[in-house]
Design a protein around this motif. Structure first.
Motif, mmCIF file in Angstrom:
data_model
loop_
_atom_site.group_PDB
_atom_site.id
_atom_site.type_symbol
_atom_site.label_atom_id
_atom_site.label_comp_id
_atom_site.label_asym_id
_atom_site.label_seq_id
_atom_site.Cartn_x
_atom_site.Cartn_y
_atom_site.Cartn_z
ATOM 1 N N ASP A 1 0.840 -1.199 0.000
ATOM 2 C CA ASP A 1 0.000 0.000 0.000
ATOM 3 C C ASP A 1 0.877 1.251 0.000
ATOM 4 N N PHE A 2 0.268 2.373 -0.411
ATOM 5 C CA PHE A 2 0.943 3.664 -0.229
ATOM 6 C C PHE A 2 0.693 4.141 1.183
ATOM 7 N N PRO A 3 1.578 4.882 1.866
ATOM 8 C CA PRO A 3 2.881 5.320 1.352
ATOM 9 C C PRO A 3 4.004 4.305 1.532
ATOM 10 N N LEU A 4 3.652 3.099 2.097
ATOM 11 C CA LEU A 4 4.696 2.107 2.332
ATOM 12 C C LEU A 4 5.453 1.773 1.046
ATOM 13 N N ARG A 5 4.694 1.703 -0.090
ATOM 14 C CA ARG A 5 5.335 1.330 -1.349
ATOM 15 C C ARG A 5 6.493 2.275 -1.689
ATOM 16 N N SER A 6 6.238 3.580 -1.530
ATOM 17 C CA SER A 6 7.283 4.566 -1.824
ATOM 18 C C SER A 6 8.415 4.490 -0.813
ATOM 19 N N ASP A 7 8.041 4.152 0.418
ATOM 20 C CA ASP A 7 9.034 4.081 1.479
ATOM 21 C C ASP A 7 10.027 2.948 1.200
ATOM 22 N N ILE A 8 9.489 1.757 0.875
ATOM 23 C CA ILE A 8 10.357 0.624 0.528
ATOM 24 C C ILE A 8 11.195 0.982 -0.693
ATOM 25 N N PHE A 9 10.532 1.551 -1.685
ATOM 26 C CA PHE A 9 11.206 1.916 -2.935
ATOM 27 C C PHE A 9 12.387 2.854 -2.664
ATOM 28 N N SER A 10 12.188 3.811 -1.751
ATOM 29 C CA SER A 10 13.253 4.792 -1.507
ATOM 30 C C SER A 10 14.447 4.168 -0.783
ATOM 31 N N HIS A 11 14.288 2.953 -0.260
ATOM 32 C CA HIS A 11 15.419 2.271 0.386
ATOM 33 C C HIS A 11 16.176 1.362 -0.573
ATOM 34 N N MET A 12 15.723 1.286 -1.821
ATOM 35 C CA MET A 12 16.423 0.433 -2.786
ATOM 36 C C MET A 12 17.624 1.154 -3.387
ATOM 37 N N ASP A 13 18.520 0.366 -3.980
ATOM 38 C CA ASP A 13 19.659 0.959 -4.681
ATOM 39 C C ASP A 13 19.169 1.744 -5.894
ATOM 40 N N GLU A 14 19.916 2.789 -6.216
ATOM 41 C CA GLU A 14 19.528 3.655 -7.312
ATOM 42 C C GLU A 14 19.379 2.897 -8.638
ATOM 43 N N ASP A 15 20.292 1.956 -8.893
ATOM 44 C CA ASP A 15 20.230 1.210 -10.158
ATOM 45 C C ASP A 15 18.897 0.490 -10.302
ATOM 46 N N LEU A 16 18.493 -0.167 -9.211
ATOM 47 C CA LEU A 16 17.243 -0.918 -9.240
ATOM 48 C C LEU A 16 16.060 0.037 -9.370
ATOM 49 N N GLN A 17 16.138 1.177 -8.669
ATOM 50 C CA GLN A 17 15.075 2.179 -8.762
ATOM 51 C C GLN A 17 14.884 2.609 -10.220
ATOM 52 N N ILE A 18 15.997 2.903 -10.870
ATOM 53 C CA ILE A 18 15.910 3.378 -12.259
ATOM 54 C C ILE A 18 15.374 2.280 -13.165
ATOM 55 N N GLU A 19 15.814 1.039 -12.921
ATOM 56 C CA GLU A 19 15.337 -0.081 -13.717
ATOM 57 C C GLU A 19 13.818 -0.237 -13.578
ATOM 58 N N ILE A 20 13.348 -0.152 -12.335
ATOM 59 C CA ILE A 20 11.906 -0.299 -12.086
ATOM 60 C C ILE A 20 11.130 0.835 -12.754
ATOM 61 N N ILE A 21 11.597 2.051 -12.556
ATOM 62 C CA ILE A 21 10.906 3.210 -13.126
ATOM 63 C C ILE A 21 10.813 3.088 -14.641
ATOM 64 N N GLY A 22 11.892 2.578 -15.240
ATOM 65 C CA GLY A 22 11.937 2.451 -16.688
ATOM 66 C C GLY A 22 10.843 1.535 -17.227
ATOM 67 N N SER A 23 10.364 0.608 -16.383
ATOM 68 C CA SER A 23 9.382 -0.376 -16.857
ATOM 69 C C SER A 23 7.944 0.029 -16.530
ATOM 70 N N LEU A 24 7.770 1.162 -15.862
ATOM 71 C CA LEU A 24 6.422 1.534 -15.407
ATOM 72 C C LEU A 24 5.769 2.548 -16.338
ATOM 73 N N ARG A 25 4.434 2.637 -16.239
ATOM 74 C CA ARG A 25 3.736 3.689 -16.938
ATOM 75 C C ARG A 25 3.906 4.985 -16.161
ATOM 76 N N ARG A 26 3.785 6.101 -16.888
ATOM 77 C CA ARG A 26 4.009 7.428 -16.324
ATOM 78 C C ARG A 26 3.246 7.692 -15.035
ATOM 79 N N MET A 27 1.971 7.306 -15.028
ATOM 80 C CA MET A 27 1.159 7.617 -13.858
ATOM 81 C C MET A 27 1.603 6.810 -12.643
ATOM 82 N N GLU A 28 2.065 5.571 -12.916
ATOM 83 C CA GLU A 28 2.577 4.757 -11.804
ATOM 84 C C GLU A 28 3.830 5.386 -11.213
#
Lengths: 461, 461
Positions: free
Chosen positions: A56-83
Motif C-alpha cells: 500500500d501507499f505510502p509504504l510502497r514509496s518508502d520501501i522503494f526509496s530504500h532500494m539501490d539507485e540502479d534498481l530504482q531506475i530499472e523499475i521506473i523504466g518499466s512503469l507507466r508514467r502515472m505509476e
C-alpha cells in the motif's frame, strides 16, 4: 543495503507465480522498509516490482526509496508514467530529488508532466544546488510554525501534518517572509503550558547552515550540537530546507570513503562507489591515472639512480639500502600526512597551527630517525662485509654515512608529510589530495637525492 | 570542540576579576552548551570553573559534559566532594560513566560515596562493559512504557519525565521482567486516538543491539534504519540501555579515525588521539613500533638486492628500475587494500566474495600492469643506452625482461592487496590491520624476488 538475502527469493517467486496478492502485500509489511527493500532487491527489476506493487501507499514509496539507485531506475523504466508519478509523490523529497537527478534525460522529461505542480517545483528547487553542498542534501519536508500559535495549537498542527513530514520533532518558527526566527522541539511544546505562545517558548539562537555550505560542515554541526535536524537558509536568510540526523550519518560515511580513496589516490566519482557494482573497467579508469602518473614520476628516481651508477658500481652495498630508504621515507611521511589530514578534517588543527605542528613533527621525526639510523648502522656493520666496496674506505665510515643519510631522509619525509597537506589546506584545497601514493613517490625522489648527496659528501667521493 | 575562541577570554577574565556573578550566569546561557563549553575551555581549569560555577543546574552539568576530558578531570580535581557529586548527578549517564572511567583511582574512591545510590549503581553498570561494545557506549537515560497505558496517559508520562531524559521521542515497551516488547514514538502517540493502548500502537518488531555487539555495528543499524535511538539488551533479553543518534555519529567518526590510523600503521589508543593534545613523545611511541619493525623487515629487501649484486654490477640499469618497482607495487597494492578494507567495513562485500573480488582485481591488476609495462619499456628503450650492460644482450631483450617483471609485480601486488585484508577478516581480525605501510614493505620483498627471478630467467643469466 547491498548485502543480499537470497533465502527468501524462492518463496517470493512462488508467491509471484501463484499471483498471491494478499501474501505479497503482507510480506511488504513484515519488517522495517529498509529490510523489505533489501530482500526484494535480490530479485531482478521486473520481479521486484511484482512484489513491490502489492504494498500500500505510502509504504510502497518508502520501501522503494530504500532500494539501490540502479534498481530504482530499472523499475521506473518499466512503469507507466502515472505509476511513476504516484511512486515519486510519496517518496521523501530529498531521496526523490537525488533519484530524479540520476534519471536519463528522456525519462525526466516523460515523468515531469505527470507530477503535481508542487512536486515539480520541489524537485526543481532541490536539484538546483551544486553536489556536495548543504542545499543538495537538504529535504523540503519540515514543519514551520507561526510564532503566535499556542503550545497546544502547535501540537495539534504537528499531529495534522505528521503523516507527511519526515520529522515533527522540530518545528521552525518563521515570519511572514519565511525568515527563520527560532525553533521549538516537540519536547518543548509538550512540557510547556498549553496556552504559552510558540514565540515565547522558542529558542531564538538557531544553529543553521547556508545552502552553499559544504555538506560535511553541515553534518559536523549536527554532530557537534547533537541535533535531530539542521535548518538550511538561502542568501536572503529564508528557510529553504532541513538536513536530518540520518542524512548526517550518510554524509559523514560518504566523506570518509572519499577521504580514504583520495588518500590512496583513487580518482573518479567518489559518491557512486559500491565496490561490487563498479565494473573492473570503471575501477581501472578510476585507479590508473594516478598510478601511471606516479610511475612516470618515479622514473625521476630512476634517473637519479642512473646518474649515480658509477657510485653504485663502486659501493654495491648502497643499492641494498635503497629499498629501506624508500620504505621508511614513504612510511614516516604517510603516517604524518594521514594524521594531519585527519586532524584538519576534524578541525582539531587549522593552517594557522603550521609552525607548532612542524615543531612537533620535527621532534617525532628526529626520534624516528635516530632509531632507524641505529638499525641501518647495525645492518651495515654485521652484513656489509659481503658487499663490493673499495678497500680505501672503512666499514664504519660507510655505516656512518648510510645511517646519517637514512636519518636525514626520515626527518625530511616527516616534515614533507606535514607540509604538503597543510599547504593544500592553505590553498583551500582538500588536504587529502596529497595522497599517500603521491607522497611516497615524491619522498622517494627527495630521499634518493639526500642519500647520494650525503654519502658523497661524507665519504668524499 | 577543540577550536578555541580566544576572543572572549579577556572579557571573561574581567568578569571573574570583578566578581560579576550575574554577568557570568548570563554568559553561560548565551548559546548552545557546546559553544559555551568551547569558549570556557580557552581558560585554564581554575578560571574555567570560576565561570562555570555561576551556571544554574542542570545547565552547569550540561556545559561541563561538553568539555574535553582533560579539562573535566582538572576541574573535578580542584572541587570538593559534594560539588563533584552535584555536577555528576546531572550529567548524561553515558558521558558520566565515560568520565568516571578516566578518573584516577583515588578520585574515583573519594567521589563514589558522595553520589546517590542510584547513580553509583548506574555508573557501575555502564562501566562494566568492554570498550568498543554497544554496552560501553549506551546510556541508561531512556523511557519505558507499560503496554496497558493509553496514548494520552503515555504522553502525560513523557511530559513528566522529559526534564530528566535525553530523548522522549521513543518509549520502549517492556513487560514486568523488563523484556523488550516493542516501541512507540512520540509521533505515534500524538497521531493515535487518545484512548488507544500503547500495546496496540507499538511496533513489535524492534531493531536492537546486544550489549556485547561491536559499537560500529550498532551505529550502522542506527544509520541503516534511520533511528533516533537503538535499544540495547543483555543476554536475558532485558532492556539495559539505548544508543542515541548523536552517539552513532561520534562512534562512526571515531571508528573512521581508527581505520585511517591503522591503515597508516599508527599504534596506540585510537580513542584519545586529539592531535595537538598528544605530546611528541606519545606520537613517537604510537608511531615508532611499526616503523622500526617495517624498517627491519625491509632489510629482507636489502638482502635480496645484496644477493644479486653480481647481476646489478653487470646490468646497472636494473638498479634504476628498483624505485619504480617499489613505488608501483606499493601503490597498486595499497589502492586495492584500501578499497577492500572500506568495502568490508561498509559490509558491501563479505569474506564469501573473495573469489569474485580476486577475479575483479585480477582484471584491474592486468590492466594496470599492461600500462605500466609499456611505460617501463619506453623508459629502457629511450634512456637505457647510457647504462652499463654486457654487449651480448640487446636493449630490446632487456626492455622486455624489465617490463615483464614490472607487469608481474603489479598483478601480484594487487592480488596481495586484496588477499591480506580478506584473510584478516576471515580470521575475525580487523581488515585494517593490514596497514598500507606493512603492505608496501611486503610487496617490496615479493617484488624484488619477482624482479630478479623474471629477469634472470628471461635473459638466461
Amino acid at each position: 543495503m547491498t548485502v543480499k538475502n537470497p533465502l527468501v527469493v524462492p518463496e517470493l517467486r512462488e508467491l509471484i507465480a501463484a499471483g498471491d496478492a494478499q501474501a505479497l502485500q503482507a510480506f511488504c509489511k513484515t519488517g522495517h522498509p529498509a529490510v523489505v527493500a533489501e530482500m526484494i532487491s535480490a530479485l531482478p527489476g521486473t520481479e521486484a516490482w511484482e512484489v513491490l506493487r502489492h504494498a500500500d501507499f505510502p509504504l510502497r514509496s518508502d520501501i522503494f526509496s530504500h532500494m539501490d539507485e540502479d534498481l530504482q531506475i530499472e523499475i521506473i523504466g518499466s512503469l507507466r508514467r502515472m505509476e511513476v508519478a504516484r511512486l515519486l509523490a510519496d517518496m521523501p523529497p530529498d531521496d526523490r530529488a537525488d533519484l530524479f537527478k540520476e534519471l536519463p534525460d528522456e525519462m525526466q522529461e516523460s515523468v515531469l508532466p505527470a507530477l503535481a505542480q508542487a512536486e515539480r517545483e520541489d524537485i526543481r528547487r532541490l536539484t538546483a544546488y551544486e553536489e556536495g553542498t548543504a542545499g543538495a542534501v537538504m529535504t523540503s519536508d519540515y514543519v514551520t510554525l507561526p510564532p503566535h500559535l499556542t503550545a497546544s495549537q502547535a501540537i495539534d498542527h504537528l499531529r495534522k501534518v505528521a503523516p507527511d513530514k519526515e520529522t515533527i520533532y522540530y518545528g521552525y518558527v518563521v515570519d511572514e517572509k519565511r525568515k527563520l526566527q527560532g525553533f521549538v522541539s516537540l519536547k518543548d511544546l509538550i512540557v510547556a503550558r498549553r496556552e504559552s505562545k510558540v514565540g515565547d517558548i522558542m529558542h531564538p539562537e538557531v544553529i543553521f547552515a547556508r545552502v552553499e555550505e559544504d555538506q560535511e560542515d553541515a553534518a559536523r554541526k549536527i554532530q557537534k550540537y547533537d541535533l535531530l535536524a539542521l535548518p538550511v537558509i538561502n542568501g536572503g536568510d529564508t528557510l529553504v530546507g532541513i538536513i536530518t540526523h540520518d542524512d548526517a550519518l550518510d554524509i559523514i560515511t560518504q566523506e570518509q570513503t572519499e577521504d580514504m580513496e583520495k588518500l590512496m589516490a583513487i580518482a573518479g566519482s567518489h559518491e557512486a562507489g559500491v565496490y561490487m557494482k563498479t565494473s573492473a573497467w570503471a575501477h581501472l579508469k578510476n585507479r590508473s591515472p594516478w598510478i601511471v602518473m606516479l610511475a612516470c614520476l618515479s622514473m625521476v628516481s630512476g634517473f637519479i639512480v642512473q646518474s649515480h651508477e658509477g657510485m653504485l658500481l663502486q659501493f654495491a652495498i648502497l643499492a641494498s639500502f635503497m629499498p629501506m630508504l624508500a620504505d621508511t621515507g614513504g612510511n614516516t611521511g604517510s603516517q604524518a600526512a594521514a594524521l594531519i589530514i585527519r586532524a584538519l578534517a576534524l578541525k582539531e588543527i587549522s593552517t594557522r597551527d603550521i609552525l607548532r605542528v612542524l615543531a612537533k613533527e620535527f621532534q617525532v621525526g628526529l626520534g624516528l630517525s635516530l632509531m632507524l639510523a641505529l638499525v641501518a648502522f647495525g645492518r651495515v656493520m654485521f652484513f656489509g662485509e659481503a658487499s663490493t666496496m673499495p678497500e680505501s674506505y672503512s666499514l664504519v665510515s660507510i655505516a656512518v654515512a648510510i645511517s646519517a643519510a637514512l636519518g636525514l631522509q626520515v626527518v625530511s619525509a616527516t616534515l614533507i608529510g606535514v607540509f604538503l597537506p597543510m599547504f593544500a589546506a592553505l590553498l583551500k584545497k582538500d588536504p587529502a589530495v596529497v595522497a599517500s601514493p603521491a607522497l611516497t613517490t615524491m619522498v622517494d625522489i627527495t630521499g634518493l637525492l639526500i642519500y647520494f648527496t650525503t654519502i658523497k659528501l661524507m665519504l668524499g667521493i
